[in-house]
Scaffold this motif. Structure first.
Motif, mmCIF file in Angstrom:
data_model
loop_
_atom_site.group_PDB
_atom_site.id
_atom_site.type_symbol
_atom_site.label_atom_id
_atom_site.label_comp_id
_atom_site.label_asym_id
_atom_site.label_seq_id
_atom_site.Cartn_x
_atom_site.Cartn_y
_atom_site.Cartn_z
ATOM 1 N N THR A 14 0.777 -1.372 -0.036
ATOM 2 C CA THR A 14 0.122 -0.022 -0.063
ATOM 3 C C THR A 14 0.782 1.223 -0.034
ATOM 4 O OG1 THR A 14 -1.718 -1.167 1.137
ATOM 5 C CG2 THR A 14 -1.900 1.199 1.212
ATOM 6 N N SER A 15 1.819 1.148 1.004
ATOM 7 C CA SER A 15 2.494 2.641 1.090
ATOM 8 C C SER A 15 3.478 2.905 -0.073
ATOM 9 C CB SER A 15 3.355 2.732 2.159
ATOM 10 O OG SER A 15 4.296 1.263 2.209
ATOM 11 N N ARG A 16 4.314 1.780 -0.735
ATOM 12 C CA ARG A 16 4.991 2.225 -1.870
ATOM 13 C C ARG A 16 4.328 2.394 -2.948
ATOM 14 N NH1 ARG A 16 9.816 -1.748 -2.299
ATOM 15 N NH2 ARG A 16 8.306 -3.235 -1.937
ATOM 16 N N GLN A 30 3.183 5.865 -3.208
ATOM 17 C CA GLN A 30 4.250 6.887 -3.510
ATOM 18 C C GLN A 30 4.341 6.808 -5.087
ATOM 19 O OE1 GLN A 30 7.299 4.928 -0.936
ATOM 20 N NE2 GLN A 30 7.569 6.972 -0.235
#
Length: 483
Positions: free
Chosen positions: A69-71, A74
């Motif tokens: 999810t986080s990358r 980004q």
């Protein structure tokens, strides 16, 4: 002009053909007949490397993409709605938080079979390099590879395995052939290449499927014509003589070798899917890229030729062979995608070719029982900028992601260090606001990448140091461990 051989269209055609054969014969190898639908005979320790060069600079950031999810957030924030591949369209890879561009879907089964891996952020380096060192380095520092972001220079650095274009005029594939004493030089189906250049040999350049590779009128059935038979007899007599001048002897030997190569190779190279002298197992593997008996895809055609030569490895001679193929048009400054879909455009078309061709080749190697003997790998000029430009494309960068494929590969895994997806972050060369583009400083070098392949190929540590002059700068981290 020799009065015994008056000028004629046939003579001029012969000169053109034999000129090409002479160039090919500088790396002499002899090949025999094609194996038909049976497991090929090969040396017990036979191994082959296949370099797949992606000319122009493939966008590795859109080839394999983080799925966590986080990358992914980004990635999508910087790539934007035009260039970011929708997360639900990525082809998931078992065991890792990454997915492939949908056009590379044919490679997913290869990954699942443990025969495909990826290495993150590879590029030319003299030695390990941090952003602090990069910014502090003088313009002429050896730490900074020559002419960064330039197509011709970065192609040269990837192919010669160094950090300057002046350090050597040979390629790391060529130096491997020379150092290991292979019977053949690098065999290229993609034209001449720096990758295969040695000190005294150049690559053996061969054509694609269906092409003629013979001296017109001077071989095979043409020798039934009395005039051509007498010409060939006269040439053979000249080749058998010894001359006082070494250069003349060498030139004569090359012509003789050219006839030898063409006689052994012509039928193999000319065979297309469905031909009586084709290989049924290889044909079946390439069926998905075959149309009415022809392989229209350029890369697939090159890998089809390599597959035939690998199957015929006992006749090719030598227990070590290096091949070179290539695919162009990856310089996607504009129209990398379309305004209507990030899944369409130039890059998607190129990745479709890459995925289908590599998958077909691996299927062929599996089905003929040579998968663990053959390792294929990608190279490219450089990666692309993380941030898009204003033309639905990306620009020149540095570190890039690459694929390695084969039965000996420790597949289903990723290797190397993925860059932090932060513009101006520790992996981005940019410092000022105008240069924050996401051009990653490599965390693995071409030397380490090549050394990992060549160590499997059979090179000793001392031979690796000869082939890859900068490898010693990386201390004990000589191998990336993917094979």
């Amino acid at each position: 002009m020799n009065p015994n051989f008056p000028d004629s269209p046939a003579r001029r055609l012969w000169l053109r053909r034999t000129g090409g054969l002479l160039a090919a014969s500088l790396g002499v190898g002899t090949l025999g007949s094609l194996v038909l639908g049976t497991r090929p005979a090969y040396a017990a320790d036979y191994k082959a490397l296949v370099c797949i060069y992606l000319y122009g600079g493939n966008d590795g950031l859109n080839s394999i993409i983080p799925t966590d999810t986080s990358r992914y957030a980004q990635y999508a924030a910087v790539r934007g709605r035009y260039l970011s591949i929708p997360q639900d369209r990525l082809v998931g890879l078992a065991g890792v938080d990454y997915g492939l561009h949908p056009a590379l879907a044919p490679l997913a089964p290869v990954w699942e079979a443990g025969q495909l891996a990826t290495v993150f952020n590879v590029g030319p380096l003299y030695a390990p390099l941090t952003k602090k060192q990069y910014l502090a380095a003088a313009a002429d520092s050896p730490l900074i590879p020559e002419s960064l972001f330039s197509h011709s220079d970065q192609q040269a650095l990837w192919e010669n395995g160094t950090s300057t274009t002046t350090e050597t005029k040979s390629g790391w594939g060529g130096r491997a052939s020379q150092t290991l004493g292979t019977v053949n030089p690098v065999i290229s189906i993609a034209g001449n290449c720096l990758f295969g250049v040695e000190d005294l040999r150049i690559p053996l350049v061969l054509p694609g499927p269906g092409s003629s590779f013979a001296a017109a009128g001077l071989e095979g059935d043409d020798l039934e014509w009395d005039a051509m038979r007498r010409r060939r007899t006269a040439l053979d007599a000249m080749y058998a003589q010894s001359y006082a001048q070494q250069m003349r002897n060498f030139y004569t030997q090359q012509h003789e070798n050219a006839f030898d190569i063409s006689a052994r190779l012509s039928e193999i190279l000319a065979a297309e899917p469905g031909d009586p002298k084709a290989n049924a197992i290889i044909d079946a593997a390439f069926a998905g890229v075959t149309n009415n008996g022809q392989i229209d895809d350029a890369l697939a055609g090159q890998l089809y030729q390599v597959a035939k030569l690998v199957v015929n490895s006992a006749a090719v001679r030598g227990n070590r062979q290096i091949f070179f193929v290539g695919l162009g048009s990856f310089d996607t400054h504009g129209n990398q995608v379309t305004s209507s879909s990030p899944l369409a455009g130039i890059h998607a078309d190129l990745l479709t070719s890459l995925g289908q061709s590599m998958a077909a080749f691996q299927t062929a190697m599996n089905n003929v029982g040579l998968a663990d003997r053959v390792t294929a790998f990608t190279q490219s000029d450089f990666g692309r900028t993380f941030i898009p430009n204003n033309s639905l494309g990306t620009d020149h960068a540095w570190g890039n992601h690459h694929f390695i494929m084969g039965g000996a590969v420790k597949g289903g895994k990723t290797y190397g260090t993925h860059p932090q997806l932060v513009l101006g972050g520790p992996d981005d060369v940019g410092q000022e606001s105008w240069e924050l583009q996401g051009r990653w400083i490599p965390t693995s070098s071409v030397d380490q990448y090549a050394a990992t392949l060549l160590q499997w190929f059979g090179a000793s540590d001392s031979e690796l140091d000869t082939i890859l002059p900068n490898l010693s700068n990386f201390g004990s981290a000589r191998s990336l461990g993917f094979v």
